[in-house]
Scaffold this active site. Structure first.
Site, PDB file in Angstrom:
ATOM      1  N   ARG A  58       0.832  -1.212   0.000  1.00  0.00           N
ATOM      2  CA  ARG A  58       0.000   0.000   0.000  1.00  0.00           C
ATOM      3  C   ARG A  58       0.868   1.265   0.000  1.00  0.00           C
ATOM      4  O   ARG A  58       0.531   2.274  -0.633  1.00  0.00           O
ATOM      5  CB  ARG A  58      -0.918  -0.027   1.226  1.00  0.00           C
ATOM      6  CG  ARG A  58      -1.981   1.055   1.216  1.00  0.00           C
ATOM      7  CD  ARG A  58      -3.157   0.681   2.109  1.00  0.00           C
ATOM      8  NE  ARG A  58      -4.086   1.788   2.214  1.00  0.00           N
ATOM      9  CZ  ARG A  58      -4.261   2.535   3.308  1.00  0.00           C
ATOM     10  NH1 ARG A  58      -3.584   2.241   4.416  1.00  0.00           N
ATOM     11  NH2 ARG A  58      -5.115   3.534   3.316  1.00  0.00           N
ATOM     12  N   HIS A  62       0.546   4.362  -2.648  1.00  0.00           N
ATOM     13  CA  HIS A  62       0.324   5.736  -2.192  1.00  0.00           C
ATOM     14  C   HIS A  62       1.490   6.643  -2.564  1.00  0.00           C
ATOM     15  O   HIS A  62       1.300   7.837  -2.803  1.00  0.00           O
ATOM     16  CB  HIS A  62       0.076   5.764  -0.676  1.00  0.00           C
ATOM     17  CG  HIS A  62      -1.321   5.396  -0.287  1.00  0.00           C
ATOM     18  ND1 HIS A  62      -2.109   6.193   0.522  1.00  0.00           N
ATOM     19  CD2 HIS A  62      -2.078   4.320  -0.598  1.00  0.00           C
ATOM     20  CE1 HIS A  62      -3.298   5.613   0.685  1.00  0.00           C
ATOM     21  NE2 HIS A  62      -3.295   4.476   0.026  1.00  0.00           N
ATOM     22  N   ASN A  90      -3.387   9.439   4.281  1.00  0.00           N
ATOM     23  CA  ASN A  90      -2.207   8.594   4.503  1.00  0.00           C
ATOM     24  C   ASN A  90      -2.012   8.202   5.966  1.00  0.00           C
ATOM     25  O   ASN A  90      -1.114   7.408   6.280  1.00  0.00           O
ATOM     26  CB  ASN A  90      -0.943   9.304   4.000  1.00  0.00           C
ATOM     27  CG  ASN A  90      -0.792   9.214   2.493  1.00  0.00           C
ATOM     28  OD1 ASN A  90      -1.289   8.274   1.871  1.00  0.00           O
ATOM     29  ND2 ASN A  90      -0.123  10.185   1.897  1.00  0.00           N
ATOM     30  N   HIS A 192      -6.149  -5.766  -3.138  1.00  0.00           N
ATOM     31  CA  HIS A 192      -7.066  -5.867  -1.993  1.00  0.00           C
ATOM     32  C   HIS A 192      -7.344  -7.324  -1.623  1.00  0.00           C
ATOM     33  O   HIS A 192      -8.173  -7.588  -0.760  1.00  0.00           O
ATOM     34  CB  HIS A 192      -8.364  -5.113  -2.277  1.00  0.00           C
ATOM     35  CG  HIS A 192      -8.236  -3.627  -2.162  1.00  0.00           C
ATOM     36  ND1 HIS A 192      -9.243  -2.756  -2.505  1.00  0.00           N
ATOM     37  CD2 HIS A 192      -7.200  -2.849  -1.735  1.00  0.00           C
ATOM     38  CE1 HIS A 192      -8.832  -1.505  -2.296  1.00  0.00           C
ATOM     39  NE2 HIS A 192      -7.608  -1.539  -1.841  1.00  0.00           N
TER      40      HIS A 192
END
Length: 324
Positions: A58, A62, A90, A192
């Site tokens: 992740r 990001h 975040n 996911h």
């Protein structure tokens, strides 16, 4: 129309010119063992906690979607600068992702010939590949040669990360802005298959979806009941729910099978099945894990080329969390 086409061409040209310097053997002459050094450090961190896997994956996403893949998300805020990592979107990034990169950087810099020769951005890209493999996913060759970014501001995050409420048009528009196709987007959503979410990110789907009913009708009713049980109305905000209720610790194609049975946790997950434009790909990958793995490798390689810093636009940080 001509002006729009030209701007898209220029955007893709910039992406290409920066990514043209990326290559698989970038460090062969300065730090030939860098990939095994990073892999060993990631493996040690993984032995301590499984959270290493979704947290690192992740973090990479990001990082790349805000100012490009330049490790700007790792920079700590100072009294004069609120950095990316302290933007509300975040704050849920798990500390284990940051720690994975910092420990891998320390392992690389412990080798005299490698010290201060390998960027934090490249270490994050390698660590991402390694955690995917540790969770049973495909391994792949990582393109290297990114420099670390010289800027990190919370304000730069605004509007650049997909929201859990996004529909297909919104997802496609955001990914297209980085040169990624709908197929790439569906493949990267497959990440996911790992990780977890706080209840607040999807509580609207189980308590106050619409005037016609509190529960999102695209949610599997049994799954909705389970989520209500795990996420009561005044739940502790620190409670986290697995994104994949079936195989939460394995990188696999079960994510797509979950979507077929109404078990996508976010609206932005389930829409991939409910929207007829993306459903055929979901169905194909639910049947064929090899096809999903191949598409995922293509997509994450393209993601790793986004906004790469070269020349005067970057450097190699001595400390991943601080500008030199």
């Amino acid at each position: 129309m001509g002006r729009v086409a030209l701007s898209v061409c220029l955007c893709l040209l910039l992406v290409y010119s920066a990514s043209a310097q990326l290559r698989r053997n970038y460090y062969d002459n300065v730090c030939p063992n860098v990939e095994s050094i990073v892999r060993n450090a990631v493996n040690q961190k993984f032995q301590q906690t499984f959270v290493t896997v979704p947290a690192t994956l992740r973090l990479f996403f990001h990082d790349c979607f805000v100012e490009g893949c330049d490790a700007s998300v790792i920079i700590q805020s100072t009294p004069n600068n609120k950095a990316e990592k302290d933007h509300p979107d975040n704050l849920s990034l798990a500390g284990d992702g940051f720690d994975t990169v910092i420990k891998a950087k320390a392992a690389v810099d412990a080798v005299p010939s490698c010290r201060n020769k390998v960027s934090c951005a490249d270490i994050l890209a390698m660590a991402t590949r390694d955690v995917i493999a540790l969770a049973g996913g495909p391994s792949y060759a990582v393109e290297l040669g990114r420099l670390d970014g010289l800027s990190s501001t919370a304000s730069s995050v605004n509007g650049h990360l997909p929201k859990p409420t996004f529909n297909l048009n919104q997802l496609n528009a955001m990914f297209a802005s980085h040169g990624l196709t709908q197929t790439d987007m569906i493949a990267l959503s497959g990440a996911h298959t790992l990780g977890f979410s706080h209840c607040s990110k999807f509580s609207n789907r189980i308590y106050n979806f619409s005037p016609f009913g509190p529960v999102d009708p695209t949610l599997n009713p049994n799954y909705a009941s389970q989520l209500q049980g795990m996420c009561p109305r005044n739940v502790d905000p620190s409670i986290a729910i697995n994104m994949d209720p079936t195989t939460p610790r394995t990188f696999d194609n079960v994510y797509y099978r979950n979507l077929q049975s109404g078990k996508g946790l976010f609206t932005s997950d389930q829409v991939l099945y409910t929207d007829p434009r993306s459903r055929p790909v979901v169905n194909a990958w639910a049947r064929n894990s090899t096809a999903f793995n191949r598409a995922f490798i293509t997509a994450i390689t393209k993601l790793g080329r986004v906004g790469v810093k070269t020349g005067q636009n970057g450097n190699i940080r001595y400390d991943c969390a601080l500008f030199n």
